[in-house]
Write a protein that holds these residues in place. Structure first.
Motif, PDB file in Angstrom:
ATOM      1  N   MET B   1      22.187  68.030  93.710  1.00 11.29           N
ATOM      2  CA  MET B   1      22.998  68.405  94.879  1.00 11.29           C
ATOM      3  C   MET B   1      24.265  69.139  94.431  1.00 11.29           C
ATOM      4  O   MET B   1      24.595  70.206  94.923  1.00 11.29           O
ATOM      5  CB  MET B   1      23.341  67.126  95.658  1.00 11.29           C
ATOM      6  CG  MET B   1      24.029  67.404  96.978  1.00 11.29           C
ATOM      7  SD  MET B   1      22.915  68.243  98.121  1.00 11.29           S
ATOM      8  CE  MET B   1      23.997  68.466  99.485  1.00 11.29           C
ATOM      9  N   THR B   2      24.933  68.534  93.443  1.00 11.69           N
ATOM     10  CA  THR B   2      26.153  69.144  92.919  1.00 11.69           C
ATOM     11  C   THR B   2      25.838  70.493  92.288  1.00 11.69           C
ATOM     12  O   THR B   2      26.579  71.454  92.462  1.00 11.69           O
ATOM     13  CB  THR B   2      26.796  68.211  91.875  1.00 11.69           C
ATOM     14  OG1 THR B   2      26.813  66.912  92.410  1.00 11.69           O
ATOM     15  CG2 THR B   2      28.190  68.661  91.527  1.00 11.69           C
ATOM     16  N   TRP B   3      24.691  70.503  91.572  1.00 14.88           N
ATOM     17  CA  TRP B   3      24.287  71.744  90.894  1.00 14.88           C
ATOM     18  C   TRP B   3      24.031  72.855  91.927  1.00 14.88           C
ATOM     19  O   TRP B   3      24.471  73.990  91.767  1.00 14.88           O
ATOM     20  CB  TRP B   3      23.037  71.460  90.052  1.00 14.88           C
ATOM     21  CG  TRP B   3      22.418  72.683  89.430  1.00 14.88           C
ATOM     22  CD1 TRP B   3      21.154  73.146  89.612  1.00 14.88           C
ATOM     23  CD2 TRP B   3      23.057  73.599  88.528  1.00 14.88           C
ATOM     24  NE1 TRP B   3      20.941  74.281  88.895  1.00 14.88           N
ATOM     25  CE2 TRP B   3      22.113  74.591  88.204  1.00 14.88           C
ATOM     26  CE3 TRP B   3      24.334  73.677  87.960  1.00 14.88           C
ATOM     27  CZ2 TRP B   3      22.377  75.641  87.353  1.00 14.88           C
ATOM     28  CZ3 TRP B   3      24.601  74.743  87.105  1.00 14.88           C
ATOM     29  CH2 TRP B   3      23.626  75.701  86.812  1.00 14.88           C
ATOM     30  N   ALA B   4      23.359  72.466  93.044  1.00 19.54           N
ATOM     31  CA  ALA B   4      23.069  73.439  94.099  1.00 19.54           C
ATOM     32  C   ALA B   4      24.371  73.948  94.718  1.00 19.54           C
ATOM     33  O   ALA B   4      24.506  75.137  95.026  1.00 19.54           O
ATOM     34  CB  ALA B   4      22.200  72.792  95.177  1.00 19.54           C
ATOM     35  N   ARG B   5      25.333  73.046  94.907  1.00 16.96           N
ATOM     36  CA  ARG B   5      26.622  73.446  95.494  1.00 16.96           C
ATOM     37  C   ARG B   5      27.350  74.436  94.565  1.00 16.96           C
ATOM     38  O   ARG B   5      27.916  75.429  95.002  1.00 16.96           O
ATOM     39  CB  ARG B   5      27.481  72.203  95.733  1.00 16.96           C
ATOM     40  CG  ARG B   5      28.619  72.465  96.709  1.00 16.96           C
ATOM     41  CD  ARG B   5      29.478  71.259  96.915  1.00 16.96           C
ATOM     42  NE  ARG B   5      28.754  70.138  97.497  1.00 16.96           N
ATOM     43  CZ  ARG B   5      29.149  68.869  97.395  1.00 16.96           C
ATOM     44  NH1 ARG B   5      30.237  68.561  96.725  1.00 16.96           N
ATOM     45  NH2 ARG B   5      28.476  67.910  97.959  1.00 16.96           N
ATOM     46  N   HIS B   6      27.288  74.147  93.257  1.00 15.68           N
ATOM     47  CA  HIS B   6      27.910  75.046  92.268  1.00 15.68           C
ATOM     48  C   HIS B   6      27.285  76.435  92.321  1.00 15.68           C
ATOM     49  O   HIS B   6      27.988  77.446  92.275  1.00 15.68           O
ATOM     50  CB  HIS B   6      27.754  74.462  90.864  1.00 15.68           C
ATOM     51  CG  HIS B   6      28.792  73.430  90.546  1.00 15.68           C
ATOM     52  ND1 HIS B   6      30.129  73.666  90.676  1.00 15.68           N
ATOM     53  CD2 HIS B   6      28.659  72.146  90.111  1.00 15.68           C
ATOM     54  CE1 HIS B   6      30.808  72.578  90.340  1.00 15.68           C
ATOM     55  NE2 HIS B   6      29.927  71.623  90.000  1.00 15.68           N
ATOM     56  N   ARG B   7      25.955  76.436  92.422  1.00 10.87           N
ATOM     57  CA  ARG B   7      25.250  77.730  92.458  1.00 10.87           C
ATOM     58  C   ARG B   7      25.630  78.518  93.712  1.00 10.87           C
ATOM     59  O   ARG B   7      25.827  79.729  93.670  1.00 10.87           O
ATOM     60  CB  ARG B   7      23.733  77.518  92.418  1.00 10.87           C
ATOM     61  CG  ARG B   7      23.246  77.360  90.999  1.00 10.87           C
ATOM     62  CD  ARG B   7      21.796  77.042  90.915  1.00 10.87           C
ATOM     63  NE  ARG B   7      20.953  78.013  91.607  1.00 10.87           N
ATOM     64  CZ  ARG B   7      19.629  77.914  91.643  1.00 10.87           C
ATOM     65  NH1 ARG B   7      19.027  76.922  91.039  1.00 10.87           N
ATOM     66  NH2 ARG B   7      18.917  78.815  92.277  1.00 10.87           N
ATOM     67  N   GLY B   8      25.723  77.819  94.840  1.00  6.63           N
ATOM     68  CA  GLY B   8      26.113  78.463  96.096  1.00  6.63           C
ATOM     69  C   GLY B   8      27.501  79.065  95.996  1.00  6.63           C
ATOM     70  O   GLY B   8      27.731  80.202  96.405  1.00  6.63           O
ATOM     71  N   ARG B   9      28.419  78.288  95.404  1.00  7.54           N
ATOM     72  CA  ARG B   9      29.801  78.776  95.271  1.00  7.54           C
ATOM     73  C   ARG B   9      29.850  79.992  94.331  1.00  7.54           C
ATOM     74  O   ARG B   9      30.526  80.979  94.615  1.00  7.54           O
ATOM     75  CB  ARG B   9      30.686  77.648  94.734  1.00  7.54           C
ATOM     76  CG  ARG B   9      32.163  77.966  94.854  1.00  7.54           C
ATOM     77  CD  ARG B   9      33.027  76.827  94.382  1.00  7.54           C
ATOM     78  NE  ARG B   9      32.828  75.633  95.185  1.00  7.54           N
ATOM     79  CZ  ARG B   9      33.218  74.411  94.818  1.00  7.54           C
ATOM     80  NH1 ARG B   9      33.789  74.225  93.656  1.00  7.54           N
ATOM     81  NH2 ARG B   9      33.038  73.378  95.603  1.00  7.54           N
ATOM     82  N   ALA B  10      29.080  79.902  93.251  1.00  5.38           N
ATOM     83  CA  ALA B  10      29.060  81.017  92.291  1.00  5.38           C
ATOM     84  C   ALA B  10      28.523  82.290  92.954  1.00  5.38           C
ATOM     85  O   ALA B  10      29.046  83.392  92.742  1.00  5.38           O
ATOM     86  CB  ALA B  10      28.202  80.643  91.087  1.00  5.38           C
TER      87      ALA B  10
END
Lengths: 112, 155
Positions: B1-10
């Motif tokens: 979940m955190t990883w997906a959020r990071h990717r979205g922000r990037a």
């Protein structure tokens, strides 16, 4: 008397033939076929209006076009048209076949 | 979940950065001098100015989106191509070849009749370019009437 009459006749003939030759010289010709022009670089005299004869030697319609010369004419298969052009400043004027844009080879009218 | 959020922000940062960078590539919004404007009846001229002149004349009213990339690139290329194809500000340049004038007017009539002109993205953004049927008919009638008869050119 007869001699001077003959001289006048010869002079008139020379004038007529000279004018015809000048007209021919000022009516250059170009042939088109599927995006190709023959010749690809047509040299004309600068600063003199002229008529350009364009012949479509292909089996399909072509479109003689030039943005710089503001000309756009459809030429049917086997047809020859006359395009009227104003006196051109010395320079290079690109022409293309808008119906065969992808395969149009580089061509131009060069006024000099 | 955190990883997906990071990717979205990037991804957002990347897109934002690209959009900001794109603003550095500016398109020149140039209106060259009018050489010989088309002469037409007032009503026809009004329709042409409303629906056509932005791309087909040297009197472009550059819209707000022509300042923002990448829309500015699209607007710029459309105006350049439009002017090359038909420029009402250089009308006399076509006039020395009556068959070219005839061809241009036939195209105007045909493109207005089929609603290919003005293009739909332009109509979407410019209400004044959404012509009524009556305006289309007027334009078609005018263009058809203006087509010079096929006659020998005055040499």
């Amino acid at each position: 008397m007869a001699k001077s009459g003959l001289s006048v006749l010869v002079l008139c003939a020379a004038v007529v033939l000279g004018a015809a030759a000048a007209a021919d010289e000022n009516t250059p010709e170009i042939k088109m076929a599927s995006g190709r022009f023959e010749p690809a670089q047509l040299r004309v005299r600068a600063n003199i209006p002229f008529k350009l004869r364009v012949t479509n030697t292909d089996q399909v319609a072509v479109e003689f076009e030039s943005f710089e010369l503001h000309r756009e004419r459809v030429v049917q298969p086997g047809e020859t048209i006359t395009v009227y052009l104003p006196a051109l400043a010395p320079g290079h004027y690109a022409i293309f076949d808008d119906f065969h844009r992808g395969s149009t080879a580089e061509a131009a009218i060069v006024a000099e | 979940m955190t990883w997906a959020r990071h990717r979205g922000r990037a991804a957002l940062i990347l897109v934002g950065g690209l959009l900001m960078g794109a603003q550095l590539i500016r398109s020149a919004r140039i209106n060259p001098p009018v050489e010989s404007d088309l002469v037409a009846p007032v009503e026809i001229k009004r329709i042409l100015r409303d629906a056509c002149y932005d791309c087909h004349s040297n009197e472009t009213e550059w819209p707000w989106y022509s300042r923002i990339a990448p829309a500015s690139w699209w607007a710029h290329s459309e105006v350049l191509e439009g002017r090359r194809r038909l420029n009402f500000s250089q009308w006399d340049a076509y006039a020395s070849d009556p068959d070219t004038i005839a061809h241009k007017l036939q195209q105007v009539a045909a493109l207005v009749r089929t609603a290919a002109m003005a293009p739909w993205p332009y109509r979407l953004l410019h209400a004044r370019a959404r012509l009524t049927s009556a305006q289309r008919e007027s334009l078609i009638r005018w263009a058809t009437q203006e087509i010079p008869p096929r006659a020998p050119h005055p040499d």
